[in-house]
Motif scaffolding. Structure first.
Motif, PDB file in Angstrom:
ATOM      1  N   ASN A  89       0.829  -1.205   0.000  1.00 42.56           N
ATOM      2  CA  ASN A  89       0.000   0.000   0.000  1.00 42.56           C
ATOM      3  C   ASN A  89       0.865   1.257   0.000  1.00 42.56           C
ATOM      4  OD1 ASN A  89      -2.261   1.619  -0.049  1.00 42.56           O
ATOM      5  ND2 ASN A  89      -2.829   1.291   2.088  1.00 42.56           N
ATOM      6  N   ASP A  90       1.899   1.219  -0.835  1.00 39.40           N
ATOM      7  CA  ASP A  90       2.780   2.370  -1.003  1.00 39.40           C
ATOM      8  C   ASP A  90       1.951   3.556  -1.503  1.00 39.40           C
ATOM      9  OD1 ASP A  90       4.642   4.237  -1.736  1.00 39.40           O
ATOM     10  OD2 ASP A  90       5.756   2.953  -3.108  1.00 39.40           O
ATOM     11  N   PRO A  91       1.907   4.661  -0.743  1.00 42.72           N
ATOM     12  CA  PRO A  91       1.070   5.797  -1.153  1.00 42.72           C
ATOM     13  C   PRO A  91       1.493   6.422  -2.473  1.00 42.72           C
ATOM     14  CG  PRO A  91       2.484   6.386   0.703  1.00 42.72           C
ATOM     15  CD  PRO A  91       2.594   4.909   0.535  1.00 42.72           C
ATOM     16  N   ALA A  92       2.746   6.170  -2.884  1.00 45.43           N
ATOM     17  CA  ALA A  92       3.220   6.733  -4.154  1.00 45.43           C
ATOM     18  C   ALA A  92       2.849   5.853  -5.340  1.00 45.43           C
ATOM     19  CB  ALA A  92       4.733   6.918  -4.109  1.00 45.43           C
ATOM     20  N   THR A  93       2.259   4.691  -5.064  1.00 42.13           N
ATOM     21  CA  THR A  93       1.919   3.747  -6.128  1.00 42.13           C
ATOM     22  C   THR A  93       0.408   3.711  -6.326  1.00 42.13           C
ATOM     23  OG1 THR A  93       3.856   2.424  -5.517  1.00 42.13           O
ATOM     24  CG2 THR A  93       2.239   1.387  -6.952  1.00 42.13           C
ATOM     25  N   ARG A 217      -7.984   1.213   0.146  1.00 38.03           N
ATOM     26  CA  ARG A 217      -6.746   0.441   0.019  1.00 38.03           C
ATOM     27  C   ARG A 217      -6.293  -0.095   1.369  1.00 38.03           C
ATOM     28  NH1 ARG A 217      -2.971   1.946  -4.083  1.00 38.03           N
ATOM     29  NH2 ARG A 217      -1.461   0.611  -3.007  1.00 38.03           N
ATOM     30  N   ARG A 218      -5.550  -1.205   1.331  1.00 31.66           N
ATOM     31  CA  ARG A 218      -5.018  -1.773   2.557  1.00 31.66           C
ATOM     32  C   ARG A 218      -3.764  -2.573   2.247  1.00 31.66           C
ATOM     33  NH1 ARG A 218      -9.540  -6.560   3.619  1.00 31.66           N
ATOM     34  NH2 ARG A 218      -9.415  -7.517   1.563  1.00 31.66           N
ATOM     35  N   LYS A 219      -2.973  -2.833   3.282  1.00 33.63           N
ATOM     36  CA  LYS A 219      -1.795  -3.675   3.130  1.00 33.63           C
ATOM     37  C   LYS A 219      -2.213  -5.141   3.092  1.00 33.63           C
ATOM     38  CE  LYS A 219       1.548  -0.785   5.634  1.00 33.63           C
ATOM     39  NZ  LYS A 219       2.447  -0.757   6.814  1.00 33.63           N
ATOM     40  N   VAL A 220      -1.512  -5.916   2.268  1.00 29.35           N
ATOM     41  CA  VAL A 220      -1.727  -7.365   2.236  1.00 29.35           C
ATOM     42  C   VAL A 220      -0.368  -8.051   2.134  1.00 29.35           C
ATOM     43  CG1 VAL A 220      -4.026  -7.309   1.224  1.00 29.35           C
ATOM     44  CG2 VAL A 220      -2.045  -7.313  -0.271  1.00 29.35           C
ATOM     45  N   PHE A 221      -0.335  -9.336   2.443  1.00 25.81           N
ATOM     46  CA  PHE A 221       0.899 -10.093   2.306  1.00 25.81           C
ATOM     47  C   PHE A 221       1.305 -10.173   0.830  1.00 25.81           C
ATOM     48  CE2 PHE A 221      -0.685 -12.202   6.299  1.00 25.81           C
ATOM     49  CZ  PHE A 221       0.298 -11.662   7.122  1.00 25.81           C
ATOM     50  N   TYR A 222       2.583  -9.953   0.550  1.00 20.98           N
ATOM     51  CA  TYR A 222       3.116 -10.119  -0.805  1.00 20.98           C
ATOM     52  C   TYR A 222       3.534 -11.578  -0.969  1.00 20.98           C
ATOM     53  CZ  TYR A 222       6.423  -9.807  -4.701  1.00 20.98           C
ATOM     54  OH  TYR A 222       7.094 -10.005  -5.887  1.00 20.98           O
ATOM     55  N   PRO A 223       2.924 -12.330  -1.879  1.00 21.71           N
ATOM     56  CA  PRO A 223       3.143 -13.771  -1.946  1.00 21.71           C
ATOM     57  C   PRO A 223       4.587 -14.198  -2.196  1.00 21.71           C
ATOM     58  CG  PRO A 223       1.212 -13.161  -3.211  1.00 21.71           C
ATOM     59  CD  PRO A 223       1.888 -11.888  -2.826  1.00 21.71           C
ATOM     60  N   TYR A 224       5.358 -13.383  -2.918  1.00 22.04           N
ATOM     61  CA  TYR A 224       6.723 -13.771  -3.243  1.00 22.04           C
ATOM     62  C   TYR A 224       7.751 -13.034  -2.388  1.00 22.04           C
ATOM     63  CZ  TYR A 224       4.996 -16.474  -7.184  1.00 22.04           C
ATOM     64  OH  TYR A 224       4.362 -17.410  -7.964  1.00 22.04           O
ATOM     65  N   ASN A 225       7.354 -12.647  -1.200  1.00 21.80           N
ATOM     66  CA  ASN A 225       8.305 -12.034  -0.278  1.00 21.80           C
ATOM     67  C   ASN A 225       9.463 -12.991  -0.033  1.00 21.80           C
ATOM     68  OD1 ASN A 225       9.305 -10.079   1.474  1.00 21.80           O
ATOM     69  ND2 ASN A 225       8.260 -10.957   3.245  1.00 21.80           N
ATOM     70  N   THR A 226      10.683 -12.477  -0.050  1.00 21.90           N
ATOM     71  CA  THR A 226      11.850 -13.355   0.095  1.00 21.90           C
ATOM     72  C   THR A 226      12.082 -13.783   1.534  1.00 21.90           C
ATOM     73  OG1 THR A 226      13.263 -11.381   0.204  1.00 21.90           O
ATOM     74  CG2 THR A 226      13.014 -12.451  -1.947  1.00 21.90           C
ATOM     75  N   GLN A 227      11.432 -13.118   2.492  1.00 20.53           N
ATOM     76  CA  GLN A 227      11.509 -13.522   3.888  1.00 20.53           C
ATOM     77  C   GLN A 227      10.126 -13.978   4.349  1.00 20.53           C
ATOM     78  OE1 GLN A 227      13.097 -10.074   5.903  1.00 20.53           O
ATOM     79  NE2 GLN A 227      15.198 -10.762   5.609  1.00 20.53           N
ATOM     80  N   SER A 228      10.121 -15.021   5.171  1.00 19.21           N
ATOM     81  CA  SER A 228       8.847 -15.560   5.635  1.00 19.21           C
ATOM     82  C   SER A 228       8.144 -14.576   6.565  1.00 19.21           C
ATOM     83  CB  SER A 228       9.070 -16.876   6.389  1.00 19.21           C
ATOM     84  OG  SER A 228       9.635 -17.845   5.548  1.00 19.21           O
ATOM     85  N   TYR A 229       6.809 -14.579   6.492  1.00 15.86           N
ATOM     86  CA  TYR A 229       6.011 -13.844   7.462  1.00 15.86           C
ATOM     87  C   TYR A 229       5.786 -14.760   8.664  1.00 15.86           C
ATOM     88  CZ  TYR A 229       4.877 -10.712   3.559  1.00 15.86           C
ATOM     89  OH  TYR A 229       4.941  -9.842   2.507  1.00 15.86           O
ATOM     90  N   ASN A 230       6.245 -14.354   9.821  1.00 18.38           N
ATOM     91  CA  ASN A 230       6.102 -15.174  11.018  1.00 18.38           C
ATOM     92  C   ASN A 230       4.805 -14.803  11.743  1.00 18.38           C
ATOM     93  OD1 ASN A 230       8.604 -16.595  10.738  1.00 18.38           O
ATOM     94  ND2 ASN A 230       9.653 -14.711  11.350  1.00 18.38           N
ATOM     95  N   ILE A 231       3.767 -15.553  11.461  1.00 15.33           N
ATOM     96  CA  ILE A 231       2.456 -15.278  12.050  1.00 15.33           C
ATOM     97  C   ILE A 231       2.319 -16.063  13.351  1.00 15.33           C
ATOM     98  CG2 ILE A 231      -0.036 -15.438  11.705  1.00 15.33           C
ATOM     99  CD1 ILE A 231       0.481 -15.241   8.705  1.00 15.33           C
ATOM    100  N   GLU A 232       1.934 -15.354  14.397  1.00 15.67           N
ATOM    101  CA  GLU A 232       1.738 -15.980  15.702  1.00 15.67           C
ATOM    102  C   GLU A 232       0.262 -16.350  15.871  1.00 15.67           C
ATOM    103  OE1 GLU A 232       2.899 -12.716  18.083  1.00 15.67           O
ATOM    104  OE2 GLU A 232       5.015 -12.778  17.457  1.00 15.67           O
TER     105      GLU A 232
END
Length: 344
Positions: A89-93, A217-232
């Motif tokens: 959700n980059d405001p410039a995009t 608009r909102r932030k969402v997980f980027y599927p091809y992120n090179t680092q794992s999202y550590n969800i608790e």
């Protein structure tokens, strides 16, 4: 294929007003694409003709655009294909839906041709034309690489369903993360094409828009992120009758707080709460885990500390085996609720 479309859009269509009449030489700076265009131009099969004729017709329509409209199309094209920035959700995009494109082009012939072109690009009959297979390979080639790297063999979106692997004849579907019926320009961008299990793709996400909800608009997980999202995940129980736990008896608490916006979108899009609660209540999952815990409690005279300690270790080592990432917090909730006592 995405690189071909980048060249066609930015180097051919967007420069149509200065390049004169349409000709194959327009693609000369990209040798592979030139071969593709030459093949499609002289091939009378349905999809080769579709590709060549739309590229040519859209070129003619782009040559008539005013500079302001052309600049807006270029911006939308680049932004809609920068999937990672869209997800953050980059405001410039600023991103464009087909409704934006329709308003800009006043539902003109150009709007209709662009819409059809980008929606049809993902058509398997087009992508399996000999020239494309020989030049860029197939989507099955990409899936094999994904399969070899996805060592956990689970769906990256729900974590509970198996993905088809080496010993399967068929592959799982690719989902357009930003739906191709809502967003133009990125229907064959592999940063927007994500392998997913059938249940995530066809039962829950369907045509949902991950990047927008009723508030915008909102932030969402980027599927091809090179680092794992550590969800608790923490679970609380409201019912001490362990043999009759229902979904409404289960509270799921997700973290960390820094990912709250992304987690909320993920839960909504993929029905995560419903599906995780259903797992905890299912005979072959949650109720079987409870039976295991009960048997350990009964046979060890109330000392199930070793059982839980081993579960914690095994979950850290292999969280997706036996849905341990869900099993561990569920059984911890059972113990914490007093259903079973651990002897220290």
């Amino acid at each position: 294929m995405q690189k071909f479309i980048d060249f066609i859009f930015l180097e051919v269509w967007c420069k149509a007003s200065t390049h004169g009449s349409y000709k194959l030489e327009l693609f000369g700076a990209n040798e592979e694409l030139y071969d593709v265009m030459e093949y499609c131009h002289f091939n009378d099969s349905k999809y080769a003709d579709f590709f060549a004729s739309h590229v040519e017709q859209i070129y003619g329509l782009f040559s008539q655009l005013d500079p302001t409209t052309l600049s807006q199309l270029q911006t939308w094209y680049r932004n809609n294909n920068n999937i990672e920035r869209v997800c953050s959700n980059d405001p410039a995009t600023s991103i464009a839906k087909y409704s934006c494109l329709c308003n800009l082009l006043s539902n003109s012939d150009l709007y209709k041709k662009l819409s059809r072109f980008f929606k049809e690009l993902y058509n398997n009959k087009l992508l399996t034309l000999k020239i494309f297979k020989d030049t860029i390979g197939t989507i099955d080639d990409h899936y094999k690489v994904f399969r070899d790297q996805n060592k956990i063999t689970k769906c990256p979106f729900c974590g509970i369903n198996n993905m088809k692997g080496t010993h399967h004849r068929y592959r799982d579907a690719y989902d357009h993360y930003l739906p191709k019926g809502i967003y133009p320009f990125n229907s064959i961008n592999f940063h927007n094409l994500v392998p997913t299990c059938h249940e995530c793709n066809s039962s829950y996400k369907t045509q949902k828009d991950p990047c927008h909800n009723s508030l915008g608009r909102r932030k969402v997980f980027y599927p091809y992120n090179t680092q794992s999202y550590n969800i608790e995940l923490t679970i609380n129980l409201k019912n001490r009758d362990w043999q009759n736990i229902q979904p409404e008896d289960i509270d799921l608490i997700f973290g960390p707080a820094i990912l709250n916006e992304e987690i909320a979108a993920w839960k909504e899009i993929y029905g995560i709460e419903e599906r995780y609660k259903a797992k905890c209540c299912a005979e072959e999952d949650g109720k079987d885990w409870l039976v295991q815990l009960h048997d350990e409690w009964q046979s060890k005279g109330g000392n199930i500390k070793t059982f839980m300690d081993n579960l914690i270790i095994n979950t850290q080592r292999s969280p997706y085996t036996d849905n341990r990432f869900l099993k561990k917090p569920f059984l911890e909730a059972c113990v914490r609720s007093g259903l079973f006592e651990i002897t220290k």
